[in-house]
Design an enzyme around this catalytic site. Structure first.
Site, PDB file in Angstrom:
ATOM      1  N   ILE A  86       0.401  -1.144   0.071  1.00  0.00           N
ATOM      2  CA  ILE A  86       0.216  -0.231  -0.183  1.00  0.00           C
ATOM      3  C   ILE A  86       0.543   1.232   0.403  1.00  0.00           C
ATOM      4  CG2 ILE A  86      -1.864  -0.846   0.484  1.00  0.00           C
ATOM      5  CD1 ILE A  86      -1.014   0.244   3.417  1.00  0.00           C
ATOM      6  N   VAL A 111       5.517  -0.502   2.673  1.00  0.00           N
ATOM      7  CA  VAL A 111       4.728  -1.162   3.204  1.00  0.00           C
ATOM      8  C   VAL A 111       3.238  -2.193   2.765  1.00  0.00           C
ATOM      9  CG1 VAL A 111       2.346   0.319   5.183  1.00  0.00           C
ATOM     10  CG2 VAL A 111       5.005   1.076   4.266  1.00  0.00           C
ATOM     11  N   ASP A 147      10.241  13.576  11.044  1.00  0.00           N
ATOM     12  CA  ASP A 147      10.318  13.955   9.524  1.00  0.00           C
ATOM     13  C   ASP A 147       9.079  13.621   9.401  1.00  0.00           C
ATOM     14  OD1 ASP A 147      10.602  11.129   7.572  1.00  0.00           O
ATOM     15  OD2 ASP A 147      11.194  13.499   7.214  1.00  0.00           O
TER      16      ASP A 147
END
Length: 639
Positions: A18, A26, A132
């Site tokens: 995905i 992922v 991040d």
């Protein structure tokens, strides 16, 4: 190379990729042990130090529980490959959303910013820096709920090749804080700048450093603090300017950023309660904020097992005068032996009976503690979670979730049930250890889960969305069920840690208050069937035809009210009489037995409820219900 159909750690079945990038792939996966969807990130650290760094970052992320932070469930080290197992969030990233739409409105971006700022405020308070914050790491559901993912994990996965492209600077260049571009370590204020850069990109469709062909150009502009003024931000300009302040010491903290963003995300003309000035109407990508006080006593909470087929008892509104005592069980707090009792002395908490039964069993009904199967901390990732041990039936415990304004946004209710389970009654059934879990179809804002115990009792978990934005009730229910199952898998349901307070209805037996002959004489019910509820805190008598019957139950509420009912005094106690409350041809009488203050410090009342139904006029049914209530009241102890 991982493929669909592979299993990680023997339990996570990979289904489909995905997401992917320089940091790893992922996967959407199925957790076969807990029967839930998860997201699994495949990472390939460069060396053992990178593995250790990644492990530490995953551990830090797992400490965070907030409704706008993607939860980390597990970490699997398989040598060359590491797997981070996370909460699965349906929907795409903010970056995907901006690419698809070309930019969000200031109001939409501000609402997403409120949610992410709240997540950062929580993480910073716990000493965890994200490092991040980018549009790629902000996930947005179709319902407009934003969640921040990859806490520290992206930094831990930065490869030497990636660092070389950006001159040894860790971070995504278009959102890089100036101090990080100059070589400083990312800190809390760096996260705030990155949030500003993320919201800037969401509105303007580009980095606050403009457009550049090479990553190093962004780094150079960041180091110089060359920020282009926004053109489409409108009311968001002031907040973005503050968040994007070049000097970190002059930049707001995350909680201050949240206040700035709230001020510039105004209510719409059609917002509910427009007079309070703090409500934002909910669009597919906006946050709904409320500032009105919580109204726990003013609404109907879901009832026990029978709420599936029967209306719940009414909630309360005016506490009767009297001296408060603490808690129904000993001293209110189940672990407190020094609270004051009604007589001015102290109650004494008995030590908790040991868990002697086999795993997966409920055991003795009157000592099994429903609150040990709920855990507010385990649900805190969905919102501020508070355990409420004193609402509704005596075999019941709740966890209430509060929104950012303090309102109740969701309720998790757990009840015991003495009836033997009916196999396969749910839409999805799974076996976990000695128990069986049934999942029922979602019905609107409500979701129901059932645990069939090894000793043929039941645990019902009913989750309900009360306001928006709020977690999906079935995801909330699954999390609550997973915790309850984990407790039962370790042994018998833990016992209550003290005996009921003197005078509490928790000491009484409902089925002993009426004899069969007495029911025939007063109610005209020839008893053919008697149903004793869990712990004998509820009892039902029926005539066999189903046309007539009596139910008596002990319950608790926040207050006692006679709203929508006729006030009455029965056996010297405040009561209410409500014709047809539980359906046509019925009459419900509620009597206030005693009032006390629970372990949370909330005023609470114990009620005895008597409901009579049958083929008689409502007037005669109410007369019968009052007579039965007076008879039962004489057999109860003094409060």
């Amino acid at each position: 190379m991982a493929e669909a159909g592979d299993r990680v750690a023997g339990r996570y079945l990979l289904q489909e990729p995905i997401g992917s990038g320089g940091m790893g792939i992922v996967w959407r996966a199925h957790d076969e042990l807990l029967d839930r969807q998860v997201a699994v990130k495949c990472a390939r650290p460069d060396d053992e130090r990178a593995v250790l760094r990644l492990t530490n970052e995953a551990r830090n992320a797992a400490r965070l529980h907030h409704p706008h932070i993607v939860s980390v469930f597990d970490f699997v080290d398989e040598g060359e490959v590491c797997w981070i197992v996370m909460e699965y969030v349906s929907g795409g990233s903010l970056a995907d959303l901006v690419r698809g739409r070309g930019g969000l409105s200031p109001r939409e971006a501000g609402a997403i910013g409120c949610q992410i700022a709240a997540a950062l405020a929580t993480s910073h308070a716990k000493g965890v820096v994200h490092g991040d914050v980018t549009p790629e790491n902000v996930l947005v559901t179709e319902d407009g709920v934003a969640k921040l993912t990859d806490f520290g994990i992206s930094r831990a996965l930065w490869s030497q090749a990636t660092m070389t492209r950006t001159g040894g600077v860790r971070g995504k260049p278009p959102y890089l804080p100036p101090e990080v571009a100059r070589g400083d370590q990312a800190d809390r204020k760096s996260d705030v700048f990155a949030l500003g850069a993320t919201l800037y990109a969401a509105v303007e469709g580009r980095s606050p450093y403009g457009e550049a062909a090479h990553p190093m150009a962004y780094v150079a502009r960041a180091a110089e603090g060359c920020i282009e003024p926004p053109h489409r931000a409108g009311p968001l300009v002031e907040a973005l300017t503050a968040l994007l302040t070049v000097e970190p010491s002059r930049r707001p903290a995350a909680d201050q950023a949240l206040r700035l963003l709230r001020r510039v995300t105004p209510p719409s003309p059609d917002a509910e309660g427009s007079g309070d000035g703090a409500t934002v109407a909910r669009t597919p990508f906006t946050l709904r904020l409320r500032s009105r006080p919580s109204a726990r006593g003013a609404r109907h909470r879901p009832g026990r097992r029978r709420l599936i087929t029967t209306a719940a008892l009414g909630a309360a509104a005016a506490l009767a005068a009297g001296i408060a005592v603490f808690g129904p069980w000993g001293g209110g707090d189940l672990r407190d032996s020094g609270r004051s009792g009604k007589d001015g002395g102290h109650t004494t908490a008995d030590p908790a009976p040991p868990r002697t039964g086999p795993a997966g069993t409920v055991g003795d009904a009157r000592t099994a503690d429903p609150c040990t199967l709920l855990n507010a901390v385990s649900l805190s990732r969905f919102g501020e979670a508070v355990l409420d041990p004193d609402y509704g039936e005596i075999d019941r415990c709740d966890v209430l979730l509060h929104g950012e304004s303090g309102d109740d946004i969701a309720d998790v209710q757990l009840n015991f049930d003495a009836d033997p389970p009916e196999p396969g009654s749910g839409t999805s059934t799974r076996r976990v250890g000695n128990v069986t879990v049934d999942a029922f179809r979602r019905e609107g804002d409500k979701c129901v889960r059932n645990i069939a115990s090894a000793d043929r009792k039941q645990v019902w978990i009913i989750t309900e969305r009360l306001d928006t934005p709020a977690p999906d009730p079935c995801q909330l229910g699954d999390a609550a069920t997973d915790y309850a199952v984990s407790v039962m898998d370790r042994g018998q349901v833990p016992r209550r840690s003290s005996r009921p307070a003197t005078g509490s209805l928790a000491r009484e037996h409902a089925c002993r208050l009426f004899g069969d002959a007495e029911l025939g004489r007063i109610a005209g019910v020839e008893v053919r069937d008697r149903d004793q509820g869990f712990g004998d805190w509820r009892c039902e008598w029926a005539d066999g035809s189903g046309e007539a019957g009596v139910q008596l139950e002990f319950t608790r509420s926040n207050e006692f009210t006679t709203d929508d009912a006729r006030p009455a005094v029965i056996a010297g106690k405040r009561s209410s009489v409500a014709p047809n409350e539980w359906g046509d041809h019925s009459c419900l009488v509620q009597m206030l037995h005693r009032s006390y203050r629970n372990s949370l410090g909330d005023d609470t009342v114990e009620l005895m409820s008597v409901n009579v139904h049958g083929p008689k006029s409502t007037e005669k049914l109410c007369h019968t219900a009052e007579a039965l209530t007076a008879t039962a009241a004489k057999r109860l102890p003094k409060a």
